[in-house]
Structures are given as structure tokens and as C-alpha cells.
Design a protein around this motif. Structure first.
Motif, PDB file in Angstrom:
ATOM      1  N   PRO A   1       0.839  -1.193   0.000  1.00  0.00           N
ATOM      2  CA  PRO A   1       0.000   0.000   0.000  1.00  0.00           C
ATOM      3  C   PRO A   1       0.880   1.251   0.000  1.00  0.00           C
ATOM      4  N   PRO A   2       0.289   2.407  -0.368  1.00  0.00           N
ATOM      5  CA  PRO A   2      -1.130   2.603  -0.686  1.00  0.00           C
ATOM      6  C   PRO A   2      -1.443   2.245  -2.134  1.00  0.00           C
ATOM      7  N   PHE A   3      -2.711   1.952  -2.389  1.00  0.00           N
ATOM      8  CA  PHE A   3      -3.160   1.692  -3.752  1.00  0.00           C
ATOM      9  C   PHE A   3      -3.266   3.008  -4.523  1.00  0.00           C
ATOM     10  N   ASP A   4      -2.828   2.984  -5.766  1.00  0.00           N
ATOM     11  CA  ASP A   4      -3.061   4.113  -6.663  1.00  0.00           C
ATOM     12  C   ASP A   4      -4.327   3.788  -7.460  1.00  0.00           C
ATOM     13  N   VAL A   5      -5.472   4.097  -6.854  1.00  0.00           N
ATOM     14  CA  VAL A   5      -6.755   3.671  -7.416  1.00  0.00           C
ATOM     15  C   VAL A   5      -6.972   4.259  -8.801  1.00  0.00           C
TER      16      VAL A   5
END
Length: 234
Positions: free
Chosen positions: A99-103
């Protein structure tokens, strides 16, 4: 014959901190024989062995499966989560990530001109469990090789069963995650919202049910417990 057996989730703690065990079984041993030998060699594991899965060469095996010729054996507690081309095939992204996700980037990777709807589910660490307050962190661990394979297998199933889906993402975080961190991202894209909603929900449930990933809840007092691995009552 001697087998090297890998332990995941909270199982290695019960084996004295050993993540790999050497187990001696007969040449014609089955998975059931391995369970019995593990129970004899490691009594603290014994109460849990009826509820775990045994993976042989990255596939969950039945108790009757013979172990002769196996190159990798692992014992798995109950589970608690590549881009395509513009050639008409759905765009698919799967894997274990930090993480973090790069949505936004993930959604861009699985979206194409025919897409009119994108549905995503983003899991987040909360500060409590249904029966536990004061959670400060979740520790996620995985059987990486098998987890990557199962995620890809699930993606293949979803693409086959939801033919209207044009893009799919199945991503799960590992490591130490604080409250507010993201744990899992499941996303589906389609021309219309119904197909995207259906595939997203279906994908989430399969990831939660089948991917060999485990979580440990850590509380403010420093105590911890492995979700799904509470020993049965005496």
C-alpha cells in the motif's frame, strides 16, 4: 521420504517460530498421512490441523492425494486477498501489492473506450473488529506464489463467467497496515453498471474465500490474534 513443509499465517507461531518444517513420512504417504505426522511431531499444531488446507505444488490438495514427487508442500490456515491489450480482450490486473493503492492508475489501466461503468471496492483497516476494540494495526501475510496464481485463476473465471466485463482488477495488500490503510482493491468495468456490479461483488467474495492471505489483529495493549485461527474449546 522427507518433505519440507511451509507454514503460513499463525501456524508458524505454534510451531515454535519455524516457517519451514522437515517431516518424515512413508514413500506412499498421502496428505492425510502428512496431517497425522505433523500432529505427532508438533502437538501445538494438532488442534488446528483438521481445519487447515494443504497445498501441493501450489494447488489445494485432497487428503487422499499422494505426496510422492511433490516439489512444494504448504499448510494453510483458513483464509480471513498484468494489463491486457486493446485487442478485444478484457484488461486484467492482479497481484499482491504494497500500500497505498493508486486507485486512479488502476482504474485507468483496466478502462477502455467501450466502458461506461466502473465499480470498485476498497477495503480499509478499521479500529475495531466485531468482538474486539482497540485495533491499531493489521498484519497481512501470504503464501505469495500460490496467492498470485489463485488471483490470476479467479480473474480468468470472472472473465469467462461475466462476458460483458471489459476490465478487472484484483489486488491485495500485504505487510503491516495501520488504521485507515487500504487492504484490498477489487474493480470491474463494463459497458453497463449491472455487469460491473455483479463482477465486482463476485470477485471480492472469491478473493476473500480462496486466496491464501491471513491477517493478524494487533491491539493497543500489544496483544494480537490471527483471524480464523482461534483454537477450538477444550
Amino acid at each position: 521420504m522427507e518433505l519440507e513443509v511451509r507454514l503460513f499465517g499463525g501456524l508458524w507461531e505454534r510451531a515454535g517460530g519455524q516457517r519451514r518444517l522437515t517431516v518424515t513420512v512413508p514413500d506412499d504417504a498421502t496428505v492425510a498421512d502428512l496431517r497425522a505426522q505433523l500432529a505427532a511431531d508438533h502437538p501445538r499444531l494438532a488442534p488446528l490441523l483438521a481445519r487447515v488446507n494443504v497445498a501441493v505444488d501450489l494447488e489445494v490438495a485432497s487428503d487422499s492425494q499422494l505426496l510422492e514427487g511433490a516439489t512444494e508442500v504448504a499448510v494453510l490456515p483458513p483464509v480471513a486477498g498484468g494489463a491486457g491489450h486493446d485487442d478485444g480482450h478484457p484488461r486484467v490486473v492482479t497481484g499482491l501489492v504494497a500500500p497505498p493503492f493508486d486507485v486512479d492508475t488502476v482504474l485507468a489501466d483496466i478502462t477502455s473506450p467501450p466502458v461506461g461503468a466502473a465499480v470498485s471496492f476498497l477495503g480499509t483497516v478499521r479500529d475495531h473488529a466485531p468482538d474486539l476494540d482497540g485495533v491499531v494495526r493489521l498484519d497481512y501475510s501470504a503464501y505469495p506464489e500460490m496467492a498470485e496464481k489463485v488471483l490470476a485463476d479467479i480473474a480468468g473465471e470472472l472473465v469467462a463467467e461475466h462476458p460483458d466485463v471489459r476490465g478487472l482488477a484484483l489486488l491485495h495488500a500485504t505487510g503491516e497496515l495501520a488504521v485507515g490503510d487500504h487492504t484490498i482493491l477489487v474493480a470491474a468495468c463494463a459497458a453497463h453498471r449491472a455487469a460491473a456490479f455483479d463482477a465486482c461483488r463476485d470477485g471480492l467474495e472469491r478473493v476473500k474465500d480462496r486466496v491464501p492471505i491471513w491477517k493478524r489483529e494487533v491491539t493497543t495493549d500489544g496483544e494480537h490474534r490471527w483471524v480464523g485461527l482461534t483454537p477450538p474449546p477444550d
